[in-house]
Design a protein around this motif. Structure first.
Motif, PDB file in Angstrom:
ATOM      1  N   PRO A   1     -12.679  10.877  -8.431  1.00 44.68           N
ATOM      2  CA  PRO A   1     -13.512  11.974  -7.914  1.00 44.68           C
ATOM      3  C   PRO A   1     -12.670  13.204  -7.579  1.00 44.68           C
ATOM      4  O   PRO A   1     -11.573  13.066  -7.026  1.00 44.68           O
ATOM      5  CB  PRO A   1     -14.128  11.378  -6.633  1.00 44.68           C
ATOM      6  CG  PRO A   1     -13.985   9.906  -6.769  1.00 44.68           C
ATOM      7  CD  PRO A   1     -12.768   9.660  -7.602  1.00 44.68           C
ATOM      8  N   ARG A   2     -13.166  14.373  -7.950  1.00 44.76           N
ATOM      9  CA  ARG A   2     -12.469  15.625  -7.644  1.00 44.76           C
ATOM     10  C   ARG A   2     -12.338  15.778  -6.131  1.00 44.76           C
ATOM     11  O   ARG A   2     -13.294  15.602  -5.400  1.00 44.76           O
ATOM     12  CB  ARG A   2     -13.224  16.816  -8.242  1.00 44.76           C
ATOM     13  CG  ARG A   2     -12.574  18.173  -8.092  1.00 44.76           C
ATOM     14  CD  ARG A   2     -11.202  18.215  -8.699  1.00 44.76           C
ATOM     15  NE  ARG A   2     -11.197  18.165 -10.149  1.00 44.76           N
ATOM     16  CZ  ARG A   2     -11.092  19.246 -10.918  1.00 44.76           C
ATOM     17  NH1 ARG A   2     -10.984  20.427 -10.382  1.00 44.76           N
ATOM     18  NH2 ARG A   2     -11.088  19.110 -12.218  1.00 44.76           N
ATOM     19  N   GLY A   3     -11.143  16.101  -5.677  1.00 44.05           N
ATOM     20  CA  GLY A   3     -10.889  16.239  -4.251  1.00 44.05           C
ATOM     21  C   GLY A   3     -10.169  15.050  -3.647  1.00 44.05           C
ATOM     22  O   GLY A   3      -9.637  15.118  -2.547  1.00 44.05           O
TER      23      GLY A   3
ATOM     24  N   VAL B   1      -3.047  13.711  -7.706  1.00 44.61           N
ATOM     25  CA  VAL B   1      -1.838  13.152  -8.321  1.00 44.61           C
ATOM     26  C   VAL B   1      -1.933  13.198  -9.842  1.00 44.61           C
ATOM     27  O   VAL B   1      -0.981  13.598 -10.535  1.00 44.61           O
ATOM     28  CB  VAL B   1      -1.603  11.701  -7.834  1.00 44.61           C
ATOM     29  CG1 VAL B   1      -0.503  11.029  -8.657  1.00 44.61           C
ATOM     30  CG2 VAL B   1      -1.235  11.682  -6.363  1.00 44.61           C
ATOM     31  N   THR B   2      -3.079  12.812 -10.394  1.00 44.10           N
ATOM     32  CA  THR B   2      -3.224  12.802 -11.850  1.00 44.10           C
ATOM     33  C   THR B   2      -3.201  14.220 -12.422  1.00 44.10           C
ATOM     34  O   THR B   2      -2.746  14.415 -13.549  1.00 44.10           O
ATOM     35  CB  THR B   2      -4.526  12.104 -12.275  1.00 44.10           C
ATOM     36  OG1 THR B   2      -5.649  12.725 -11.621  1.00 44.10           O
ATOM     37  CG2 THR B   2      -4.496  10.637 -11.927  1.00 44.10           C
ATOM     38  N   ARG B   3      -3.682  15.199 -11.664  1.00 39.82           N
ATOM     39  CA  ARG B   3      -3.621  16.589 -12.142  1.00 39.82           C
ATOM     40  C   ARG B   3      -2.184  17.103 -12.177  1.00 39.82           C
ATOM     41  O   ARG B   3      -1.801  17.864 -13.076  1.00 39.82           O
ATOM     42  CB  ARG B   3      -4.521  17.478 -11.290  1.00 39.82           C
ATOM     43  CG  ARG B   3      -5.999  17.313 -11.671  1.00 39.82           C
ATOM     44  CD  ARG B   3      -6.941  17.443 -10.507  1.00 39.82           C
ATOM     45  NE  ARG B   3      -6.925  18.739  -9.902  1.00 39.82           N
ATOM     46  CZ  ARG B   3      -7.339  18.974  -8.641  1.00 39.82           C
ATOM     47  NH1 ARG B   3      -7.776  17.970  -7.894  1.00 39.82           N
ATOM     48  NH2 ARG B   3      -7.320  20.188  -8.146  1.00 39.82           N
ATOM     49  N   TRP B   4      -1.368  16.684 -11.214  1.00 40.90           N
ATOM     50  CA  TRP B   4       0.060  17.017 -11.258  1.00 40.90           C
ATOM     51  C   TRP B   4       0.717  16.336 -12.455  1.00 40.90           C
ATOM     52  O   TRP B   4       1.524  16.954 -13.165  1.00 40.90           O
ATOM     53  CB  TRP B   4       0.748  16.584  -9.962  1.00 40.90           C
ATOM     54  CG  TRP B   4       0.657  17.586  -8.856  1.00 40.90           C
ATOM     55  CD1 TRP B   4      -0.192  17.564  -7.796  1.00 40.90           C
ATOM     56  CD2 TRP B   4       1.442  18.776  -8.709  1.00 40.90           C
ATOM     57  NE1 TRP B   4       0.013  18.660  -6.994  1.00 40.90           N
ATOM     58  CE2 TRP B   4       1.009  19.417  -7.526  1.00 40.90           C
ATOM     59  CE3 TRP B   4       2.464  19.351  -9.457  1.00 40.90           C
ATOM     60  CZ2 TRP B   4       1.577  20.612  -7.079  1.00 40.90           C
ATOM     61  CZ3 TRP B   4       3.030  20.548  -9.008  1.00 40.90           C
ATOM     62  CH2 TRP B   4       2.583  21.165  -7.838  1.00 40.90           C
TER      63      TRP B   4
END
Length: 200
Positions: free
Chosen positions: A84-86, A92-95
């Protein structure tokens, strides 16, 4: 660090502007070469230029590699959001996503250099063009990916991942509609919902 980000942003903005014009030129060239091939096959009066097939393929390859770099800058590549976004896991996965893009750019530069130099020993069959002009697309794309990924990572480090994505990512039509629905209480566009009423 802030000055470095400003300089990198200014450089990348200029590169992106040049890439848009270059990609436009490659696209028009690609279309023109394909149209010529079709017409010359059907009109005996027109000479058959066999190098047009090679050049159209080379233009397509360069379009893919340069377009990939711009896709990295604006996160236009395919992304699977498993959390879920936020949430912390999402952050962590976006980094990891942007670090992985940087790693791919480094691989393209390191190994693409030898690949490009191997093109000095090869020539295109019909046109006689040195293949270094084609093979160097990987190194150029890798360098651009490094610059664009570095901007994203530095921006996220200084201002936070969400602020960076708001500034750089291509807007998502579904997310914008959901945000508008939440803020104004308006009904969602029917095209954004599935037959059972859920958002895609």
């Amino acid at each position: 660090m802030r000055r470095l980000l400003q300089g990198l942003t200014h450089l990348n903005r200029g590169l992106e502007r040049c890439l848009h014009w270059l990609l436009l030129a490659l696209l028009f060239g690609f279309i023109a070469l394909i149209v010529y091939q079709i017409v010359s096959r059907n009109l005996p009066l027109m000479p058959r230029l066999y190098w047009t097939e090679e050049f159209s393929r080379f233009a397509f390859q360069w379009m893919i590699m340069l377009g990939t770099a711009i896709g990295v800058l604006h996160a236009d590549h395919f992304v699977l959001e498993a959390f879920p976004r936020g949430s912390r896991a999402s952050l962590v996965t976006r980094w990891i996503r942007d670090l992985a893009c940087l790693a791919v750019g480094l691989l393209f530069v390191v190994h693409g250099k030898d690949f490009a130099l191997s093109g000095l020993r090869r020539e295109a069959t019909a046109s006689g063009l040195s293949m270094i002009y084609v093979y160097s697309a990987f190194s150029v794309s890798g360098l651009l990916i490094i610059l664009f990924s570095a901007q994203r990572l530095l921006h996220a480090l200084l201002d936070g991942m969400s602020r960076m994505e708001a500034d750089l990512d291509t807007p998502d039509a579904v997310e914008e509609a959901l945000d508008a629905h939440g803020e104004h209480g308006s009904e969602l566009d029917p095209s954004l919902t599935s037959s059972d009423g859920r958002t895609p």
